[in-house]
Design an enzyme around this catalytic site. Structure first.
Site, mmCIF file in Angstrom:
data_model
loop_
_atom_site.group_PDB
_atom_site.id
_atom_site.type_symbol
_atom_site.label_atom_id
_atom_site.label_comp_id
_atom_site.label_asym_id
_atom_site.label_seq_id
_atom_site.Cartn_x
_atom_site.Cartn_y
_atom_site.Cartn_z
ATOM 1 N N LYS A 1 -0.807 -7.952 -2.691
ATOM 2 C CA LYS A 1 -2.190 -7.493 -2.672
ATOM 3 C C LYS A 1 -2.147 -5.987 -2.900
ATOM 4 C CE LYS A 1 -6.000 -7.091 0.573
ATOM 5 N NZ LYS A 1 -6.511 -7.419 1.882
ATOM 6 N N TYR B 1 0.832 -1.205 0.000
ATOM 7 C CA TYR B 1 0.000 0.000 0.000
ATOM 8 C C TYR B 1 0.870 1.261 0.000
ATOM 9 C CZ TYR B 1 -4.140 -2.816 1.253
ATOM 10 O OH TYR B 1 -5.172 -3.721 1.259
HETATM 11 P P1 FBP Z 1 -11.650 -4.657 2.053
HETATM 12 O O1 FBP Z 1 -12.000 -5.555 0.898
HETATM 13 O O2 FBP Z 1 -12.744 -4.609 3.059
HETATM 14 O O3 FBP Z 1 -11.181 -3.298 1.572
HETATM 15 O O4 FBP Z 1 -10.410 -5.344 2.781
HETATM 16 C C1 FBP Z 1 -9.140 -5.320 2.220
HETATM 17 C C2 FBP Z 1 -8.135 -4.700 3.157
HETATM 18 O O5 FBP Z 1 -6.826 -4.744 2.645
HETATM 19 C C3 FBP Z 1 -8.133 -5.353 4.545
HETATM 20 O O6 FBP Z 1 -7.326 -6.488 4.569
HETATM 21 C C4 FBP Z 1 -7.669 -4.231 5.397
HETATM 22 O O7 FBP Z 1 -8.187 -4.301 6.680
HETATM 23 C C5 FBP Z 1 -8.204 -3.016 4.741
HETATM 24 O O8 FBP Z 1 -8.443 -3.347 3.394
HETATM 25 C C6 FBP Z 1 -7.242 -1.860 4.830
HETATM 26 O O9 FBP Z 1 -7.762 -0.802 4.121
HETATM 27 P P2 FBP Z 1 -7.218 0.669 4.258
HETATM 28 O O10 FBP Z 1 -5.852 0.608 4.874
HETATM 29 O O11 FBP Z 1 -7.204 1.170 2.859
HETATM 30 O O12 FBP Z 1 -8.209 1.370 5.102
#
Ligand code: FBP
Length: 250
Positions: A175, A144
């Protein structure tokens, strides 16, 4: 490395149910029903999912010892959204050994690429990668881009860079966020090379929008999705999960 992904994929494709939001976002993501981890495990266990992603506490208290068939993926680091630092850090809270003791068949770790704490996460990930390799289980890295240096988390160049870092560091699966169009996402997948790509779900969207996005993601060469809210916030989680699975395995 032969077949290391076979326990968390089916015919080379993946559909993971993510349920670590209680840590990352807090219970505001939940309602009376889906606040209960048992309900989510029931959804995850009905055969459509090739993995369920949990933090260690839920893995220990709800998954372990209950004979669920769905493969367990333990998220090894985490943070809360209550900390409003511009440059995020997600510390390790669970070891590979502990994850294995709950029955994990894979582990996950978030790297906030571009954060000023990126070096610490990369270092921690390197160690985890080595331990997982020794244990013979795959590692999924949540790549991310985030922090002061990242102007736009959706910028395809930045997402492709993050995917590439996953390859460079030895992740088996990265991911990442969908970049919004097939052409730019193909580049993300190419940048990841032999590291497989799955896409995060994001906030709840209208079903047809989410399914269209799923089609594009698969067409661009991803192996599947790691989705949470778009499934378990749905009024009919299994119905949408089945539609997503049909696209992934079509
Ligand atoms: P979602 O499909 O609900 O977005 O989940 C994916 C995910 O990566 C989770 O594993 C994690 O908790 C969340 O999104 C983190 O999202 P962000 O940091 O963007 O709020």
């Amino acid at each position: 490395m032969k077949d290391i992904l076979s326990k968390i994929t089916k015919n080379g494709r993946a559909l993971f149910l993510a349920y670590d939001q209680g840590m990352e976002h807090g219970p505001m993501d939940f309602n009376e029903e889906n606040v209960d981890p048992k309900k989510i495990l029931e959804i995850a266990n009905l055969g459509l999912f090739t993995g369920v992603i949990l933090q260690k506490g839920i893995a220990e208290k709800y998954f372990f010892g209950n004979n669920y068939k769905v493969p367990l993926i333990v998220k090894l680091n985490g943070r809360t959204s209550l900390v409003k630092d511009e440059d995020p850090f997600s510390p390790q809270v669970c070891s590979v050994k502990e994850a294995l003791s709950y029955g994990a068949l894979a582990v996950g770790y978030t790297i906030y690429v571009g954060s000023e704490f990126e070096p610490m996460m990369i270092e921690e990930f390197g160690r985890i990668e080595q331990e997982a390799e020794e244990a013979g289980i795959p590692v999924i890295s949540w790549m991310y881009p985030r922090g002061r240096n990242i102007k736009d988390e959706n910028d395809p160049k930045v997402v492709a860079y993050a995917a590439r870092v996953g390859l460079e560091l030895g992740a088996d699966i990265v991911k990442v966020r969908y970049t919004g169009d097939i052409v730019s996402f193909k580049w993300v997948v190419q940048s990841a090379g032999k590291t497989k790509v799955v896409v995060m779900g994001g906030g709840k969207e209208p079903e047809e929008v989410f399914l269209q996005k799923t089609k594009e993601i698969m067409e661009a060469g991803a192996i599947g999705l790691a989705v949470g809210r778009n499934v378990w916030q749905s009024l009919e989680p299994l119905v949408i999960a089945k539609k997503v699975a049909d696209i992934i395995w079509s």
